[in-house]
Enzyme design. Structure first.
Site: not given
Length: 647
Positions: A355, A181, A327
């Site tokens: 994710h 991320s 995701d």
């Protein structure tokens, strides 16, 4: 009061420990169900035999940047490095605290290596890596402030930190970077500095284009994410956890630099009050070239990695992009990165993941991921940072997982070279055929030769949402189950839909479906959501993928895109000069892609596409309620094109 507090600790700690042990047992090493001759996933890599160091030593420091900002770092090394031994470094720059301060008595049992990501880091260090974890400026225990994510100063900090790393006596002069991320994007931005010591980066589950990947997918504001992400960051910047509950019994706050608590309280936390909330910046955006009303100058491309792709290419750094089909829109981000960057050593990995990749979200085998991310990370970095023959250079550049078939595949390209598009056309009576409307009567004898209308009417239902177990919830860490969209069958019944005939043969869809609709709308602007689904023999509906688009941006641009993508996809610039309201009642073509997937439709199943004008659970509604007319006739043949792999 003290007795109650201690009692709570005694109750909560065994529960947390049991949960952690259970999760560890579930996260078994991935063992392919295929035979050795047919398995086409990333090859296993034996890193455990290389763990010659058992213990880890972690120290914390402040590094003073060129403008006097103090950057907090944790340096973790194998405790008993041999004298004169040089090792490579993995750099991890995060906005979410490089480490936590645990309360007593939990601090006796847990540390920053206790999480899944922490265990991966621990194993890397034991294999002979230095690990440098950083609170980026304006976050954690670092001083400074931030107007937006990944500022130019933050990126330059990364290069200065690398200078410090390679000057250390234990450094072999080679640095890699990775993260998930936000920290995945910091690893990509580190590559843009073109620092000669940076040899490889592995951005995982991260964006490539701020506008289309996360802030405004399809030109629609992803309010659920920006609002909650902004709130969470504000909490962290004030040294508080964004979540309530038992976790607050465990964590006191960010880990201060040892001996420097006063810097955290007197400098870092006051500095953070000047940070701007990303949600406030996004709310004023409609077009790609708009700027934030908060500072009046920053647009999304300023801090999008795609804007600096040439710098990464010129640096010659190997980039390994990792993401999953659930995701958010980051699977498409990983594909765009892979197609845009030109280094032949770059790689792409797409799995059935949310994710972060902790879950296998396939509806046919939901559970723990089972994929050994540590092995893949070390296979990549051992090759580029240690010079080991790990075999990764001999593997195909692309690996992807086919949901429904539950099998890994390999390819030299994305989408695979043998993909061809099969077109399914919308018809009257909620039908979907693989021939155009004027040919349906001849192809299917039971289909009437005349259509009562030639279009289907549906109205925006602003109460419709995709729920709490969606791909979008995973982006903010609020998906705690692998069973994504498990209520989709019931939830989708209220939508307008079109079904194919039962498939005569199984069909693998790998790539990004494209819709081309001829529509009219009662309002000048609206959002359109399209969902691709699988309907089994009993009528049960399974979510496959989706796409969303704002009609204002419908112009297909002939200009050169800012990055490379699948050439079959229509390109929308999202620029103000290309925006145009609809004329109510006028039929216009609207084409856009759905998010990438690899999915096997079984023989006897039907393909369904469903339409909505809203997803109240995630996206800001556009305009008032609307009435739509979707055309499906010889003059205006609305259709979906599915990328099909021959079998």
């Amino acid at each position: 009061m003290k007795k109650c507090y201690l009692l709570a600790l005694l109750i909560v700690f065994p529960v947390l420990l049991t949960i952690a042990q259970s999760a560890q047992r579930q996260n078994k090493k991935y063992i392919p169900s295929d035979t050795a001759n047919t398995y086409a996933g990333p090859l296993p890599y034996d890193y455990k035999s290389q763990m010659k160091y058992k213990k880890i030593k972690t120290t914390s420091h402040y590094l003073i940047m060129r403008d006097s900002v103090k950057i907090a770092i944790n340096l973790s090394l194998p405790r008993n490095l041999e004298e004169g031994e040089k090792i490579p470094t993995i750099l991890y720059q995060t906005r979410y605290w490089r480490g936590a301060k645990f309360r007593w008595p939990f601090s006796m049992f847990v540390n920053n290596f206790s999480t899944k990501t922490g265990r991966m880091i621990r194993d890397a260090i034991r294999c002979g890596y230095a690990f440098v974890a950083v609170d980026v400026r304006g976050s954690g225990a670092s001083t400074g402030s931030r107007k937006h994510p990944w500022t130019a100063d933050e990126v330059q900090d990364g290069a200065q930190i690398v200078d410090w790393i390679i000057a250390q006596p234990w450094s072999n002069g080679r640095v890699g970077a990775t993260g998930i991320s936000y920290s995945g994007t910091t690893s990509e931005f580190l590559a843009t500095t073109q620092h000669p010591a940076v040899k490889a980066v592995m951005p995982m589950f991260s964006l490539f284009d701020v506008y289309d990947d996360i802030a405004m997918p399809g030109g629609l504001q992803l309010e659920y994410f920006t609002k909650n992400w902004g709130f969470a960051n504000q909490k962290l910047d004030n040294n508080k956890l964004p979540r309530r509950g038992s976790i607050r019994l465990l964590v006191k706050g960010v880990q201060p630099v040892k001996g420097q608590k006063k810097v955290l309280k007197r400098e870092a936390l006051p500095d953070h009050q000047a940070n701007l909330n990303v949600h406030d910046g996004v709310r004023s955006l409609t077009f790609r070239d708009d700027v934030s009303e908060v500072d009046g100058q920053t647009g999304p491309d300023v801090f999008s990695p795609h804007s600096y792709a040439k710098k990464i290419d010129d640096a010659g750094i190997a980039v390994y992009s990792v993401s999953g089909y659930y995701d958010g829109a980051y699977g498409h981000a990983a594909i765009k990165r892979f197609l845009t960057l030109q280094n032949p050593q770059n790689r792409l990995l797409l799995g059935p993941w949310e994710h972060g990749g902790n879950f296998n979200c396939s509806p046919f085998n939901p559970g723990a991921s089972g994929f050994d991310k540590t092995a893949e990370v070390l296979k990549f970095f051992d090759y580029y940072l240690k010079g080991k023959d790990t075999g990764i250079d001999k593997e195909p550049r692309v690996h992807y997982f086919t949901v429904g078939e539950e099998r890994w595949k390999a390819s030299s390209t994305w989408p695979p070279e043998n993909v061809s598009y099969r077109h399914f056309y919308l018809q009257a009576d909620n039908k979907l055929y693989d021939v155009q409307p004027d040919a349906v009567a001849g192809a299917y004898s039971h289909t009437p030769s005349a259509y009562p209308a030639g279009f289907t009417v549906f109205k925006t239902d602003t109460t419709f949402g995709t729920g709490t177990k969606s791909r979008w919830r995973s982006l903010i860490g609020q998906l705690h189950t692998p069973r994504v969209y498990e209520d989709w069958h019931e939830r989708s019944q209220q939508l307008t839909y079109f079904d194919s005939e039962p498939l005569q043969h199984e069909m693998e869809v790998t790539g990004q479906p494209i819709v081309s609709f001829y529509i009219s709308c009662s309002v000048p602007d609206a959002g359109l959501f399209v969902y691709l689904q699988d309907v089994d023999e009993n009528g049960k509906t399974t979510y496959v993928t989706e796409g969303q688009f704002r009609l204002l941006h419908r112009k297909v641009s002939e200009e050169q895109p800012p990055y490379k993508d699948d050439p079959h996809l229509p390109y929308h610039s999202f620029l103000r000069k290309d925006g145009s309201p609809m004329v109510p009642g006028k039929v216009e073509e609207v084409s856009f892609e759905l998010l990438p997937v690899s999915y096997l439709f079984k023989k006897g199943h039907r393909i369904r596409i469903s339409l909505s004008g809203a997803d109240r659970d995630h996206f800001t509604p556009v305009g008032p309620d609307a009435e739509w007319r979707v055309q499906h006739n010889a003059s205006w043949p609305s259709m979906i094109a599915l990328p099909v792999v021959p079998r």
